[in-house]
Design an enzyme around this catalytic site. Structure first.
Site, PDB file in Angstrom:
ATOM      1  N   ASN A  10       0.868  -1.182   0.000  1.00 41.79           N
ATOM      2  CA  ASN A  10       0.000   0.000   0.000  1.00 41.79           C
ATOM      3  C   ASN A  10       0.905   1.233   0.000  1.00 41.79           C
ATOM      4  O   ASN A  10       1.507   1.555   1.016  1.00 41.79           O
ATOM      5  CB  ASN A  10      -0.890  -0.028   1.250  1.00 41.79           C
ATOM      6  CG  ASN A  10      -1.670   1.267   1.427  1.00 41.79           C
ATOM      7  OD1 ASN A  10      -1.803   2.065   0.500  1.00 41.79           O
ATOM      8  ND2 ASN A  10      -2.192   1.482   2.637  1.00 41.79           N
ATOM      9  N   LYS A  12       0.074   4.299  -0.299  1.00 42.62           N
ATOM     10  CA  LYS A  12      -0.554   5.512   0.256  1.00 42.62           C
ATOM     11  C   LYS A  12      -0.307   6.699  -0.678  1.00 42.62           C
ATOM     12  O   LYS A  12      -0.263   6.511  -1.898  1.00 42.62           O
ATOM     13  CB  LYS A  12      -0.033   5.772   1.669  1.00 42.62           C
ATOM     14  CG  LYS A  12      -0.068   4.523   2.555  1.00 42.62           C
ATOM     15  CD  LYS A  12       0.155   4.835   3.995  1.00 42.62           C
ATOM     16  CE  LYS A  12       0.249   3.535   4.770  1.00 42.62           C
ATOM     17  NZ  LYS A  12       0.173   3.736   6.202  1.00 42.62           N
ATOM     18  N   HIS A  93      -9.376   1.479   5.053  1.00 37.08           N
ATOM     19  CA  HIS A  93      -8.092   1.656   5.751  1.00 37.08           C
ATOM     20  C   HIS A  93      -8.296   2.613   6.925  1.00 37.08           C
ATOM     21  O   HIS A  93      -9.084   3.561   6.843  1.00 37.08           O
ATOM     22  CB  HIS A  93      -7.047   2.216   4.780  1.00 37.08           C
ATOM     23  CG  HIS A  93      -5.659   2.160   5.329  1.00 37.08           C
ATOM     24  ND1 HIS A  93      -5.214   3.075   6.250  1.00 37.08           N
ATOM     25  CD2 HIS A  93      -4.640   1.296   5.124  1.00 37.08           C
ATOM     26  CE1 HIS A  93      -3.959   2.754   6.578  1.00 37.08           C
ATOM     27  NE2 HIS A  93      -3.588   1.689   5.909  1.00 37.08           N
ATOM     28  N   GLU A  95      -6.641   4.987   7.956  1.00 40.63           N
ATOM     29  CA  GLU A  95      -6.415   6.405   7.639  1.00 40.63           C
ATOM     30  C   GLU A  95      -7.653   7.003   6.980  1.00 40.63           C
ATOM     31  O   GLU A  95      -7.935   8.199   7.148  1.00 40.63           O
ATOM     32  CB  GLU A  95      -5.157   6.540   6.759  1.00 40.63           C
ATOM     33  CG  GLU A  95      -3.903   6.293   7.590  1.00 40.63           C
ATOM     34  CD  GLU A  95      -2.710   5.745   6.837  1.00 40.63           C
ATOM     35  OE1 GLU A  95      -2.682   5.803   5.591  1.00 40.63           O
ATOM     36  OE2 GLU A  95      -1.789   5.235   7.507  1.00 40.63           O
ATOM     37  N   GLU A 164      -5.388  -4.750  10.675  1.00 40.11           N
ATOM     38  CA  GLU A 164      -4.327  -3.764  10.871  1.00 40.11           C
ATOM     39  C   GLU A 164      -4.573  -3.006  12.183  1.00 40.11           C
ATOM     40  O   GLU A 164      -5.354  -2.041  12.207  1.00 40.11           O
ATOM     41  CB  GLU A 164      -4.321  -2.762   9.718  1.00 40.11           C
ATOM     42  CG  GLU A 164      -4.080  -3.382   8.362  1.00 40.11           C
ATOM     43  CD  GLU A 164      -3.452  -2.390   7.397  1.00 40.11           C
ATOM     44  OE1 GLU A 164      -2.372  -2.686   6.898  1.00 40.11           O
ATOM     45  OE2 GLU A 164      -4.030  -1.316   7.186  1.00 40.11           O
ATOM     46  N   GLY A 170       2.770   2.044  10.776  1.00 38.12           N
ATOM     47  CA  GLY A 170       3.815   3.060  10.626  1.00 38.12           C
ATOM     48  C   GLY A 170       4.573   3.366  11.906  1.00 38.12           C
ATOM     49  O   GLY A 170       5.306   4.353  11.967  1.00 38.12           O
ATOM     50  N   SER A 209       3.427  -2.388  10.265  1.00 39.02           N
ATOM     51  CA  SER A 209       4.879  -2.473  10.507  1.00 39.02           C
ATOM     52  C   SER A 209       5.477  -3.822  10.133  1.00 39.02           C
ATOM     53  O   SER A 209       6.402  -4.302  10.801  1.00 39.02           O
ATOM     54  CB  SER A 209       5.204  -2.114  11.966  1.00 39.02           C
ATOM     55  OG  SER A 209       4.885  -0.759  12.205  1.00 39.02           O
TER      56      SER A 209
END
Ligand code: PEP
Length: 252
Positions: A10, A12, A93, A95, A164, A170, A209
């Site tokens: 991904n 992003k 996701h 985000e 996730e 991250g 991660s």
């Protein structure tokens, strides 16, 4: 659980045409790993060029709108992703859920739009750190699945779920192997409750991660059918190290 291990990058909001060299390198190497299904979700601006640059790997969007077309400035529909050469799209996701306020109902509608357009779907779920600390991780993820799994004919065959944990994305932090195993089992049970037998075949990916040095351990956990990889997918070298780890496990 059916299918090859599925390793998906991904990107992003990263990548201009200069990144197509990474795609070419990933695609060339994927030919050496026939026991792994490899895919990349570049920014939408690169999907068409990525499709052109790659013969083997899957190409995906990172989000889609629920409508096919219309007055939705800045949005991209599933039909448009398909037309640009995408095979699948990520939806839900964290985000998108956090920064764009997407609800489970939004995510479900997006997944259904993607399936209607002929795309596969990677549906993301995951708890925040405070939800995990409060002992609510499995309940939160279960509720996300109940609210956001697409409910159309044939959905389980084209669906992957990516677990996730928000606090692992991250950050360099990953849950323990025991926690990943418990969550993936709980997701499997929920998918079977939602879809019946079809829920047994939905691939469940881990994301958060994943790097070369933890990929083998995470991918060895029961019910982990692959990985959704953010930061480490941005260079062919780091992404292929994860693909290579999946390939070694698949050979065993
Ligand atoms: C992601 O955002 O989907 C992700 C897994 O990111 P990272 O690998 O960088 O934690």
């Amino acid at each position: 659980m059916a299918g090859l291990p599925y390793i998906v990058g991904n990107w992003k909001m990263n990548g201009t045409r200069a990144m197509l060299n990474e795609v070419r390198a990933i695609d060339r190497a994927a030919a050496r790993f026939p026991k792994v299904q490899v895919a990349v979700a570049p920014p939408a601006t690169l999907i068409y060029r990525t499709r052109d640059a790659a013969d083997i790997i899957g190409i995906g969007g990172q989000d889609c709108h629920i409508q096919e077309s219309g007055a939705f400035t800045g949005d991209i529909s599933a039909v448009m992703l398909k037309d640009a050469g995408a095979d699948f799209t990520i939806v839900g996701h964290s985000e998108r859920r956090t920064l764009h306020g997407e609800t489970d109902a939004d995510v479900k509608a997006k997944a259904e739009a993607a399936l209607a357009a002929g795309l596969g779907v990677i549906l993301c779920v995951g708890e925040t750190e405070s939800e995990r600390d409060a002992g609510r991780a499995e309940a939160v993820v279960g509720a996300q699945l109940e609210g956001s799994c697409p409910q159309v004919d044939g959905a389980p065959e084209k669906l992957s779920v990516a677990y996730e944990p928000v606090w692992a994305i991250g950050t360099g932090r990953v849950p323990s192997v025991e926690d990943v195993a418990a969550m993936h089992k709980s997701i499997r049970d929920k998918l079977v409750a939602i879809y019946g037998e079809g829920g047994a075949d939905v691939r469940i990916l881990y994301g958060g991660s994943v790097k070369a040095d933890n990929a083998s351990e995470l991918l060895s956990v029961p019910e982990v059918g692959g990985a959704l990889v953010g930061g480490a997918s941005l260079t062919a070298e780091s992404f292929l190290a994860i693909v290579g780890a999946a390939a070694s496990l698949a050979e065993d």
